[in-house]
Design a protein around this motif. Structure first.
Motif, short mmCIF file in Angstrom:
data_model
loop_
_atom_site.label_atom_id
_atom_site.label_comp_id
_atom_site.label_asym_id
_atom_site.label_seq_id
_atom_site.Cartn_x
_atom_site.Cartn_y
_atom_site.Cartn_z
N ALA A 133 -23.79 -69.12 -15.38
CA ALA A 133 -24.51 -68.99 -14.12
C ALA A 133 -25.16 -70.31 -13.69
CB ALA A 133 -25.57 -67.90 -14.24
N ILE A 134 -25.63 -71.10 -14.66
CA ILE A 134 -26.34 -72.33 -14.33
C ILE A 134 -25.43 -73.56 -14.33
CG2 ILE A 134 -28.15 -73.92 -15.14
CD1 ILE A 134 -29.70 -71.42 -16.08
N CYS A 135 -24.51 -73.61 -15.29
CA CYS A 135 -23.66 -74.80 -15.44
C CYS A 135 -22.36 -74.72 -14.62
CB CYS A 135 -23.31 -75.03 -16.91
SG CYS A 135 -24.77 -75.27 -17.95
N ASN A 136 -21.88 -73.49 -14.35
CA ASN A 136 -20.66 -73.32 -13.55
C ASN A 136 -20.86 -72.21 -12.52
OD1 ASN A 136 -18.46 -75.06 -14.96
ND2 ASN A 136 -19.48 -73.96 -16.64
N ILE A 229 -27.53 -75.86 -20.96
CA ILE A 229 -28.32 -75.38 -19.82
C ILE A 229 -29.44 -76.36 -19.49
CG2 ILE A 229 -30.01 -73.62 -19.12
CD1 ILE A 229 -28.24 -71.55 -20.61
N LEU A 230 -30.13 -76.84 -20.52
CA LEU A 230 -31.24 -77.77 -20.33
C LEU A 230 -30.77 -79.07 -19.67
CD1 LEU A 230 -34.28 -77.97 -20.84
CD2 LEU A 230 -33.77 -79.01 -23.06
N ARG A 231 -29.62 -79.56 -20.11
CA ARG A 231 -29.06 -80.78 -19.50
C ARG A 231 -28.79 -80.58 -18.01
NH1 ARG A 231 -24.57 -82.66 -24.01
NH2 ARG A 231 -26.03 -83.55 -25.53
N THR A 232 -28.19 -79.44 -17.69
CA THR A 232 -27.86 -79.15 -16.29
C THR A 232 -29.12 -78.99 -15.47
OG1 THR A 232 -25.83 -78.03 -16.99
CG2 THR A 232 -26.63 -77.57 -14.76
N VAL A 233 -30.11 -78.27 -15.99
CA VAL A 233 -31.36 -78.04 -15.26
C VAL A 233 -32.08 -79.36 -14.99
CG1 VAL A 233 -33.68 -77.03 -15.44
CG2 VAL A 233 -31.69 -75.67 -16.08
N LEU A 234 -32.14 -80.23 -16.00
CA LEU A 234 -32.83 -81.51 -15.83
C LEU A 234 -32.11 -82.45 -14.87
CD1 LEU A 234 -33.96 -82.22 -19.52
CD2 LEU A 234 -35.35 -81.38 -17.60
N SER A 235 -30.82 -82.20 -14.64
CA SER A 235 -30.06 -83.04 -13.71
C SER A 235 -30.25 -82.62 -12.25
CB SER A 235 -28.57 -83.00 -14.06
OG SER A 235 -28.03 -81.71 -13.78
N LEU A 236 -30.89 -81.48 -12.03
CA LEU A 236 -31.13 -81.01 -10.66
C LEU A 236 -32.14 -81.92 -9.97
CD1 LEU A 236 -31.31 -77.14 -11.27
CD2 LEU A 236 -29.40 -78.44 -10.31
N ALA A 237 -31.98 -82.05 -8.67
CA ALA A 237 -32.76 -83.03 -7.91
C ALA A 237 -34.25 -82.70 -7.87
CB ALA A 237 -32.20 -83.13 -6.49
N SER A 238 -34.60 -81.52 -7.42
CA SER A 238 -36.02 -81.20 -7.21
C SER A 238 -36.60 -80.37 -8.35
CB SER A 238 -36.19 -80.43 -5.89
OG SER A 238 -35.64 -79.14 -6.00
N LYS A 239 -37.92 -80.46 -8.49
CA LYS A 239 -38.65 -79.70 -9.50
C LYS A 239 -38.53 -78.20 -9.22
CE LYS A 239 -41.45 -80.55 -13.03
NZ LYS A 239 -41.07 -81.44 -14.15
N GLU A 240 -38.53 -77.86 -7.95
CA GLU A 240 -38.43 -76.45 -7.56
C GLU A 240 -37.10 -75.86 -8.01
OE1 GLU A 240 -38.53 -73.71 -3.51
OE2 GLU A 240 -39.16 -75.82 -3.41
N GLU A 241 -36.01 -76.60 -7.82
CA GLU A 241 -34.70 -76.14 -8.26
C GLU A 241 -34.65 -75.99 -9.78
OE1 GLU A 241 -32.29 -79.23 -6.54
OE2 GLU A 241 -31.45 -77.83 -5.07
N LEU A 243 -37.20 -75.34 -11.85
CA LEU A 243 -37.99 -74.17 -12.24
C LEU A 243 -37.27 -72.86 -11.90
CD1 LEU A 243 -41.57 -75.31 -11.15
CD2 LEU A 243 -40.70 -75.07 -13.49
N LYS A 244 -36.61 -72.84 -10.74
CA LYS A 244 -35.88 -71.64 -10.32
C LYS A 244 -34.71 -71.36 -11.26
CE LYS A 244 -33.54 -69.55 -6.37
NZ LYS A 244 -33.06 -69.75 -4.98
N ALA A 245 -33.97 -72.41 -11.62
CA ALA A 245 -32.82 -72.25 -12.51
C ALA A 245 -33.26 -71.81 -13.91
CB ALA A 245 -32.03 -73.55 -12.60
N PHE A 246 -34.28 -72.49 -14.44
CA PHE A 246 -34.73 -72.15 -15.80
C PHE A 246 -35.47 -70.82 -15.82
CE2 PHE A 246 -36.82 -72.92 -19.92
CZ PHE A 246 -35.70 -73.31 -20.64
N GLY A 247 -36.05 -70.42 -14.68
CA GLY A 247 -36.75 -69.14 -14.59
C GLY A 247 -35.84 -67.95 -14.85
N THR A 248 -34.54 -68.11 -14.55
CA THR A 248 -33.60 -67.01 -14.79
C THR A 248 -33.33 -66.81 -16.28
OG1 THR A 248 -31.65 -68.46 -14.63
CG2 THR A 248 -32.46 -67.47 -12.58
N CYS A 249 -33.77 -67.76 -17.11
CA CYS A 249 -33.54 -67.67 -18.56
C CYS A 249 -34.76 -67.15 -19.33
CB CYS A 249 -33.18 -69.05 -19.13
SG CYS A 249 -31.73 -69.80 -18.38
#
Length: 320
Positions: A133-136, A229-241, A243-249
């Motif tokens: 869901a997060i990486c693909n 997952i952590l690598r993908t989340v940290l590569s996202l541009a904004s802090k909001e994105e 938090l939203k991505a990691f919030g699903t975990c």
């Protein structure tokens, strides 16, 4: 004391090799009635919580998605774990019903250990779901189709069932010429093995191997998934994105802690067994079978917005 007399009778009743006797919580027999209150409360919450989860997921078409299918599998496993251990435990606490046939003991043992491993497998599947869901995200629906979900569920079920069969076949062939009193409130594998008078080397080594193999393998898969997952989340541009991505975990991470923390604590207790009272052993080993089934639906009900809103809507309708 009547309960001690019962145990003495049970010991002398060892002439029936097909019958065993559970002590309940050793050393705390006088307080069994009080101990039954938290056990009964946990059982009630586990039944209500997991049945509510299954009902909400089944009746709401918007929840017919891979994440919620895996959550439904987790709820079914938790219901099986709860109903395998707690009813017999409560019958000991309330009615002093200590007798259990050897075959029933084996069945209880098989369901407890196998479905605990099934739960571990479902947590791996849920980690894979979060990874996809997060990486693909664009391939989420094409990767996790209904047929793939069904195969994952069958593998999670079949793996512990088949690799644990030899353990119980060998246990079935052992002779029990000593006491038939199991110092536990359910048929724990090692508690039963200690009563055997034959060679138990296979059960000791194979049982230990299964614990490390299944739990170790599953934790490795989960760790690899979350590193990606952590690598993908940290590569996202904004802090909001992020938090939203990691919030699903968050719910899944809480479930992992709920399931595996009691296992680690129980292992530590067993490791330093000479320093720990027998009733602590029994309470800790019971804890990791009864605590996750109660907590998992609470965590997902609180932390997962879709589940939380559907449950609130369900109870509002029932109030009107």
């Amino acid at each position: 004391m009547p309960q001690q007399e019962n145990l003495s009778d049970s010991n002398s009743a060892g002439s029936d090799p097909s019958m065993f006797f559970l002590t309940g919580i050793p050393g705390l027999e006088a307080t069994h009635l009080w101990i039954s209150i938290p056990f009964c409360s946990v059982f009630t919450v586990a039944l209500l919580g997991n049945c509510t989860l299954l009902y909400v997921i089944k009746t709401d078409p918007s929840l017919h998605k891979p994440m919620y299918y895996f959550l439904a599998m987790l709820a079914v496993v938790d219901l099986i774990l709860s109903t395998t251990i707690i009813p017999k435990t409560l019958s000991i606490f309330w009615f002093n019903s200590r007798e259990i046939s050897f075959n029933t003991c084996l069945v209880q043992m098989f369901f407890l250990h196998s479905f605990f491993n099934v739960e571990s497998g479902v947590l791996v599947a849920m980690a894979f779901d979060r990874y996809v869901a997060i990486c693909n995200p664009l391939r989420y629906t094409t990767i996790l189709t209904n047929s793939v979900i069904a195969i994952i569920g069958l593998v999670a079920l079949a793996r512990p069932v088949f690799i644990r069969i030899p353990l119980y076949v060998f246990l079935r062939r052992l002779s029990f010429c000593r006491s038939h009193v199991i110092a536990h409130c359910y048929c724990d594998h090692m508690a039963v093995v200690k009563l055997a008078c034959g060679n138990t080397t296979f059960n000791n080594i194979y049982g230990l191997f299964l614990t490390f193999f299944i739990v170790g393998q599953d934790l490795t898969f989960i760790a690899v998934s979350y590193v990606k997952i952590l690598r993908t989340v940290l590569s996202l541009a904004s802090k909001e994105e992020q938090l939203k991505a990691f919030g699903t975990c968050i719910s899944h991470l809480c479930a992992i802690l709920i399931v595996y923390t009691p296992v680690v604590l129980s292992s530590v207790v067993h490791r330093f067994g000479h320093l720990v009272a027998p009733h602590i052993h029994v309470l800790m080993s019971s804890f990791y079978f009864v605590f996750p089934p109660m907590m998992n639906p609470i965590v997902y009900g609180v932390k997962t917005k879709e589940i939380h809103s559907r449950v609130r809507l369900l109870f509002r309708r029932k109030n009107f």
